[in-house]
Design a protein around this motif. Sequence first.
Motif, PDB file in Angstrom:
ATOM      1  N   SER A 241       0.834  -1.204   0.000  1.00  0.00           N
ATOM      2  CA  SER A 241       0.000   0.000   0.000  1.00  0.00           C
ATOM      3  C   SER A 241       0.869   1.255   0.000  1.00  0.00           C
ATOM      4  CB  SER A 241      -0.941  -0.019   1.213  1.00  0.00           C
ATOM      5  OG  SER A 241      -1.928   0.990   1.096  1.00  0.00           O
ATOM      6  N   LYS A 242       1.993   1.217   0.718  1.00  0.00           N
ATOM      7  CA  LYS A 242       2.948   2.337   0.666  1.00  0.00           C
ATOM      8  C   LYS A 242       3.791   2.172  -0.601  1.00  0.00           C
ATOM      9  CE  LYS A 242       6.722   1.787   3.069  1.00  0.00           C
ATOM     10  NZ  LYS A 242       7.714   2.036   4.114  1.00  0.00           N
TER      11      LYS A 242
ATOM     12  N   LEU B 151      -1.893   6.750  -1.576  1.00  0.00           N
ATOM     13  CA  LEU B 151      -1.825   6.227  -0.217  1.00  0.00           C
ATOM     14  C   LEU B 151      -3.207   6.000   0.390  1.00  0.00           C
ATOM     15  CD1 LEU B 151       1.226   8.187   1.186  1.00  0.00           C
ATOM     16  CD2 LEU B 151       1.130   5.876   0.268  1.00  0.00           C
ATOM     17  N   GLY B 152      -3.332   4.876   1.049  1.00  0.00           N
ATOM     18  CA  GLY B 152      -4.589   4.458   1.660  1.00  0.00           C
ATOM     19  C   GLY B 152      -5.346   3.464   0.823  1.00  0.00           C
TER      20      GLY B 152
ATOM     21  N   GLU C 226      -4.478   8.765   6.207  1.00  0.00           N
ATOM     22  CA  GLU C 226      -5.607   8.598   5.290  1.00  0.00           C
ATOM     23  C   GLU C 226      -6.750   7.872   5.980  1.00  0.00           C
ATOM     24  OE1 GLU C 226      -5.585   9.982   2.411  1.00  0.00           O
ATOM     25  OE2 GLU C 226      -3.456  10.496   2.264  1.00  0.00           O
ATOM     26  N   GLY C 227      -7.925   8.478   5.954  1.00  0.00           N
ATOM     27  CA  GLY C 227      -9.089   7.874   6.598  1.00  0.00           C
ATOM     28  C   GLY C 227      -9.487   6.546   5.999  1.00  0.00           C
ATOM     29  N   GLN C 228      -9.152   6.358   4.731  1.00  0.00           N
ATOM     30  CA  GLN C 228      -9.503   5.104   4.059  1.00  0.00           C
ATOM     31  C   GLN C 228      -8.890   3.899   4.764  1.00  0.00           C
ATOM     32  OE1 GLN C 228      -8.785   5.274  -0.124  1.00  0.00           O
ATOM     33  NE2 GLN C 228      -9.479   3.212  -0.535  1.00  0.00           N
ATOM     34  N   CYS C 229      -7.707   4.072   5.342  1.00  0.00           N
ATOM     35  CA  CYS C 229      -7.068   2.972   6.070  1.00  0.00           C
ATOM     36  C   CYS C 229      -7.974   2.493   7.203  1.00  0.00           C
ATOM     37  CB  CYS C 229      -5.726   3.411   6.649  1.00  0.00           C
ATOM     38  SG  CYS C 229      -4.471   3.845   5.437  1.00  0.00           S
TER      39      CYS C 229
END
Length: 287
Positions: A68-69, A120-121, A154-157
């Motif tokens: 993901s990163k 990112l995320g 990131e809120g998606q995480c």
Amino acid sequence: MNQEQKHDLELLAAKIRLDVLKMLQHRGYGHLGGSLSIVELMSVLYGKQLHIDPKNPQMPDRDRVVLSKGHAGPGWYSVLAEKGYFDPSWLYTLNEGGTRLPSHPDRLKTPGVDMTTGSLGQGTSSAAGIATGLKLKGSKAYVYCIVGDGELNEGQCWETFQYLAHYRMNHCIVIIDDNKKQLDGYTKDIMNPFDIAEKMKAFGFHVETAKGNSVEAIDEAIEKVKQVQDQAVCIVLDSIKGAGVPYFENMMANHSVKFNTDEINAATDQAIQALEAYIQKEATSHV
């Protein structure tokens, strides 16, 4: 892990670290810090833990890795080359026009890359989706989702973590690279993550922590989370950005490095020589 396995994984880690330094110096710039902080992780995954076949990258029952990163792509490309997914000469085409090794991983370009990442995320959601699909098919394959600590801004995480915890997806192993830095500085100064392990526990995860530069500790943590039933799992790596090269460990702005000064290139040359000497010595001693 026995001593022979430890030796082999540490040797593989040295080769990965050497490849990263060489390819980025050759290119003249690149995401060094976050690539070096996951070197030992990549060694353990590809040297011991993953069910894969480099000669058959699309093997249906293979384990999947989602980086993901995605900016740490050089660290991934290096281990893929070392394990035979493609010729090591590809490493020196990083970021060139027409390359099969772009700055961020692309599943349509690079053998061994199962998911395109970089925004990112988004890799967390992709990993959860892949894991869900495998589960619906009755597959026992694992999905390893590697996330950066800065990426947790990131809120998606956190939406993904809620999903994984709710559905108790223990075959999606979340690995957080807690190297304490992100693009603009220390994570605690930009958006304090507080205690990441405790946050993941609060979200419903079983959590293990491990030193990011220890192949033994990383392997032990993976073995432990694989024993967890009916609960989402996470490993928090206590890592160092730029790990394994003191000069870069101490460089504040080591997220993306330009090899444009005599000092930086001299430090890189010194590290390359030390790694080459170590690799030659260890390889020779185990003939």
